[in-house]
Design an enzyme around this catalytic site. Structure first.
Site, PDB file in Angstrom:
ATOM      1  N   ARG A 236       0.860  -1.187   0.000  1.00 11.79           N
ATOM      2  CA  ARG A 236       0.000   0.000   0.000  1.00 11.79           C
ATOM      3  C   ARG A 236       0.894   1.236   0.000  1.00 11.79           C
ATOM      4  O   ARG A 236       1.998   1.215   0.568  1.00 11.79           O
ATOM      5  CB  ARG A 236      -0.878   0.047   1.253  1.00 11.79           C
ATOM      6  N   HIS A 284      -1.316   0.757  -9.525  1.00  9.88           N
ATOM      7  CA  HIS A 284      -2.001  -0.128  -8.567  1.00  9.88           C
ATOM      8  C   HIS A 284      -2.733  -1.256  -9.306  1.00  9.88           C
ATOM      9  O   HIS A 284      -3.931  -1.471  -9.092  1.00  9.88           O
ATOM     10  CB  HIS A 284      -2.984   0.665  -7.689  1.00  9.88           C
TER      11      HIS A 284
HETATM   12  P1  NAP Z   1      -1.748 -11.491   4.683  1.00 10.69           P
HETATM   13  O1  NAP Z   1      -1.930 -12.890   4.230  1.00 10.69           O
HETATM   14  O2  NAP Z   1      -2.599 -10.955   5.769  1.00 10.69           O
HETATM   15  O3  NAP Z   1      -0.207 -11.347   5.074  1.00 10.69           O
HETATM   16  C1  NAP Z   1       0.307 -10.208   5.701  1.00 10.69           C
HETATM   17  C2  NAP Z   1       1.710 -10.507   6.146  1.00 10.69           C
HETATM   18  O4  NAP Z   1       2.280  -9.302   6.718  1.00 10.69           O
HETATM   19  C3  NAP Z   1       1.781 -11.583   7.251  1.00 10.69           C
HETATM   20  O5  NAP Z   1       2.895 -12.415   7.050  1.00 10.69           O
HETATM   21  C4  NAP Z   1       1.951 -10.751   8.520  1.00 10.69           C
HETATM   22  O6  NAP Z   1       2.635 -11.439   9.556  1.00 10.69           O
HETATM   23  C5  NAP Z   1       2.804  -9.619   7.999  1.00 10.69           C
HETATM   24  N1  NAP Z   1       2.695  -8.438   8.879  1.00 10.69           N
HETATM   25  C6  NAP Z   1       1.606  -7.706   9.177  1.00 10.69           C
HETATM   26  N2  NAP Z   1       1.907  -6.719  10.044  1.00 10.69           N
HETATM   27  C7  NAP Z   1       3.226  -6.857  10.314  1.00 10.69           C
HETATM   28  C8  NAP Z   1       4.131  -6.172  11.158  1.00 10.69           C
HETATM   29  N3  NAP Z   1       3.735  -5.121  11.905  1.00 10.69           N
HETATM   30  N4  NAP Z   1       5.409  -6.581  11.194  1.00 10.69           N
HETATM   31  C9  NAP Z   1       5.823  -7.645  10.463  1.00 10.69           C
HETATM   32  N5  NAP Z   1       5.009  -8.349   9.637  1.00 10.69           N
HETATM   33  C10 NAP Z   1       3.726  -7.957   9.576  1.00 10.69           C
HETATM   34  O7  NAP Z   1      -1.913 -10.477   3.455  1.00 10.69           O
HETATM   35  P2  NAP Z   1      -1.699 -10.772   1.894  1.00 10.69           P
HETATM   36  O8  NAP Z   1      -2.900 -11.421   1.310  1.00 10.69           O
HETATM   37  O9  NAP Z   1      -0.388 -11.425   1.701  1.00 10.69           O
HETATM   38  O10 NAP Z   1      -1.676  -9.281   1.323  1.00 10.69           O
HETATM   39  C11 NAP Z   1      -0.710  -8.340   1.760  1.00 10.69           C
HETATM   40  C12 NAP Z   1      -1.064  -6.949   1.276  1.00 10.69           C
HETATM   41  O11 NAP Z   1      -0.852  -6.838  -0.135  1.00 10.69           O
HETATM   42  C13 NAP Z   1      -2.529  -6.529   1.427  1.00 10.69           C
HETATM   43  O12 NAP Z   1      -2.820  -6.149   2.747  1.00 10.69           O
HETATM   44  C14 NAP Z   1      -2.650  -5.394   0.444  1.00 10.69           C
HETATM   45  O13 NAP Z   1      -2.354  -4.167   1.089  1.00 10.69           O
HETATM   46  C15 NAP Z   1      -1.571  -5.695  -0.592  1.00 10.69           C
HETATM   47  N6  NAP Z   1      -2.133  -5.997  -1.927  1.00 10.69           N
HETATM   48  C16 NAP Z   1      -1.823  -5.179  -2.972  1.00 10.69           C
HETATM   49  C17 NAP Z   1      -2.309  -5.453  -4.224  1.00 10.69           C
HETATM   50  C18 NAP Z   1      -1.925  -4.637  -5.416  1.00 10.69           C
HETATM   51  O14 NAP Z   1      -2.510  -4.797  -6.484  1.00 10.69           O
HETATM   52  N7  NAP Z   1      -0.940  -3.769  -5.301  1.00 10.69           N
HETATM   53  C19 NAP Z   1      -3.140  -6.567  -4.421  1.00 10.69           C
HETATM   54  C20 NAP Z   1      -3.443  -7.365  -3.337  1.00 10.69           C
HETATM   55  C21 NAP Z   1      -2.940  -7.076  -2.076  1.00 10.69           C
HETATM   56  P3  NAP Z   1       1.987 -12.758  10.249  1.00 10.69           P
HETATM   57  O15 NAP Z   1       2.026 -13.827   9.166  1.00 10.69           O
HETATM   58  O16 NAP Z   1       2.877 -13.080  11.357  1.00 10.69           O
HETATM   59  O17 NAP Z   1       0.591 -12.381  10.614  1.00 10.69           O
HETATM   60  C1  GLV Z   2      -5.669  -4.694  -3.906  1.00 12.66           C
HETATM   61  O1  GLV Z   2      -5.011  -3.724  -3.722  1.00 12.66           O
HETATM   62  C2  GLV Z   2      -6.067  -5.604  -2.880  1.00 12.66           C
HETATM   63  O2  GLV Z   2      -5.876  -5.306  -1.691  1.00 12.66           O
HETATM   64  O3  GLV Z   2      -6.581  -6.693  -3.237  1.00 12.66           O
END
Ligand code: NAP
Ligand code: GLV
Length: 321
Positions: A236, A284
């Site tokens: 983000r 994005h």
């Molecule tokens: P997720 O499965 O919830 O994974 C988040 C990871 O971040 C987990 O490993 C978590 O640790 C870690 N984390 C959270 N807070 C932390 C902290 N304070 N210190 C260290 N590690 C921390 O999320 P995801 O599905 O992988 O998605 C991640 C992010 O990608 C989303 O929240 C979104 O903002 C972004 N995204 C962007 C796009 C785009 O098109 N650009 C698309 C989709 C998603 P734990 O495993 O220990 O909980």
């Molecule tokens: C896109 O940014 C998502 O969070 O899926």
């Protein structure tokens, strides 16, 4: 008896957020459930059982007293977490192979662009210069992934199979084959000290806001075959301090950056990031939400829930992700 209404609230400018497309898809998978696109008037708000949303206006769900679950139509829930009036029902986020695969494509593409010196080669091409430089092997480069969740783990596995060295950082301690894992505040500095290409796939929370700043960039490994550390942020925009990214590229603390997300989106036309030769800007779109895949995922979750099974991928609102 009514199956309960599903309301849709979608605020997104991109093609994949066309509300008409989402209405069609939810009608196709809803087995006769009424689907209403807000802000259309709802005759019976108490019949609303489910909401499927992307960046809804704060307060828009507060009127639905019988809401059972909210489905966020993306992986990141930061926009929802910012709404203090949100009904206290389970919030389900997207974690599906379709979106994960798209993000892994993006991460691999941009790791390779920097690893294979594509910015310099492109510049050479514009000047008709034939000057192949030395190319190091993938095994000489350590990719550090911030966030070992659904997206970070998949990207790490694919990069590892390609031969890169991998380190990862998360909130809780983890073990992953072929990935040296660090966690928590104490784990951040040793993780950064090993990282040549930093890939950020963290959620935006109170803890992570502006984490990608000069102090952090200064802790990245200085022995990179690329000539300096590289940042790839597809998490983000609120995770980064854009002025620090620019000043760190100017003074060599960073070599280059790929940014898919920005503090203000769309990225304002006067942002120097647009034209910086060592910055790649994408709008994005690292991992689009696909209406076919995600409407099917929501329908399957509702069916499970109504059969008495637990919802999957429920957000922990105290952590904010
Ligand atoms: P997720 O499965 O919830 O994974 C988040 C990871 O971040 C987990 O490993 C978590 O640790 C870690 N984390 C959270 N807070 C932390 C902290 N304070 N210190 C260290 N590690 C921390 O999320 P995801 O599905 O992988 O998605 C991640 C992010 O990608 C989303 O929240 C979104 O903002 C972004 N995204 C962007 C796009 C785009 O098109 N650009 C698309 C989709 C998603 P734990 O495993 O220990 O909980
Ligand atoms: C896109 O940014 C998502 O969070 O899926």
């Amino acid at each position: 008896m009514s199956k309960g209404t599903l309301v849709l609230s979608i605020q997104g400018g991109a093609d994949n957020w066309s509300p008409q497309r989402w209405i069609e898809r939810f009608n196709a998978v809803g087995h006769g459930r009424k689907v209403v696109l807000l802000p259309e008037q709802i005759s019976d708000p108490d019949d609303v059982h489910y909401a499927a949303v992307w960046k809804p206006q704060p307060g828009v769900l507060a009127a639905f007293r019988n809401l059972r679950a909210i489905f966020n139509l993306g992986a990141g829930v930061d926009a929802l977490m910012a709404d203090p009036t949100l009904p206290k029902v389970p919030i389900v986020r997207v974690a599906v192979d379709d979106l994960t695969g798209r993000m892994t494509e993006y991460v691999v593409l941009h790791v390779l662009i920097h690893h294979r010196q594509q910015l310099s080669l492109r510049d050479d091409q514009s000047r008709k210069l034939w000057q192949p430089g030395a190319q190091w092997a993938a095994g000489a480069v350590t990719v550090g992934i911030m966030g070992l969740g659904t997206l970070g783990r998949d990207a790490a596995e694919v990069l590892r199979r390609m031969g890169f060295r991998l380190v990862g950082w998360s909130n809780s301690a983890k073990t992953m084959d072929g990935v040296e894992c660090f966690s928590g505040r104490d784990g951040l500095a040793p993780f950064l000290a090993k990282t040549h290409i930093l890939v950020c796939l963290l959620p935006l929370t109170a803890e992570t806001r502006h984490i990608l700043n000069r102090r952090l960039f200064e802790k990245l490994a200085r022995n990179s075959p690329l000539g300096g550390p590289v940042l790839i942020n597809a998490g983000r925009g609120g995770l980064q301090v854009e002025a620090d990214i620019l000043s760190c590229i100017e003074d060599g603390t960073l070599l280059a950056a790929t940014l898919d997300v920005f503090e203000t989106e769309p990225l304002p036309t006067n942002s120097p990031l647009w034209s910086h030769p060592r910055v790649i800007v994408t709008p994005h779109n690292a991992a689009d939400t696909d209406a076919d895949a995600i409407s099917a995922y929501v329908a399957e979750q509702i069916a499970r829930f109504e059969a008495g099974e637990p919802l999957r991928n429920v957000v922990d609102v105290t952590r904010g992700y």
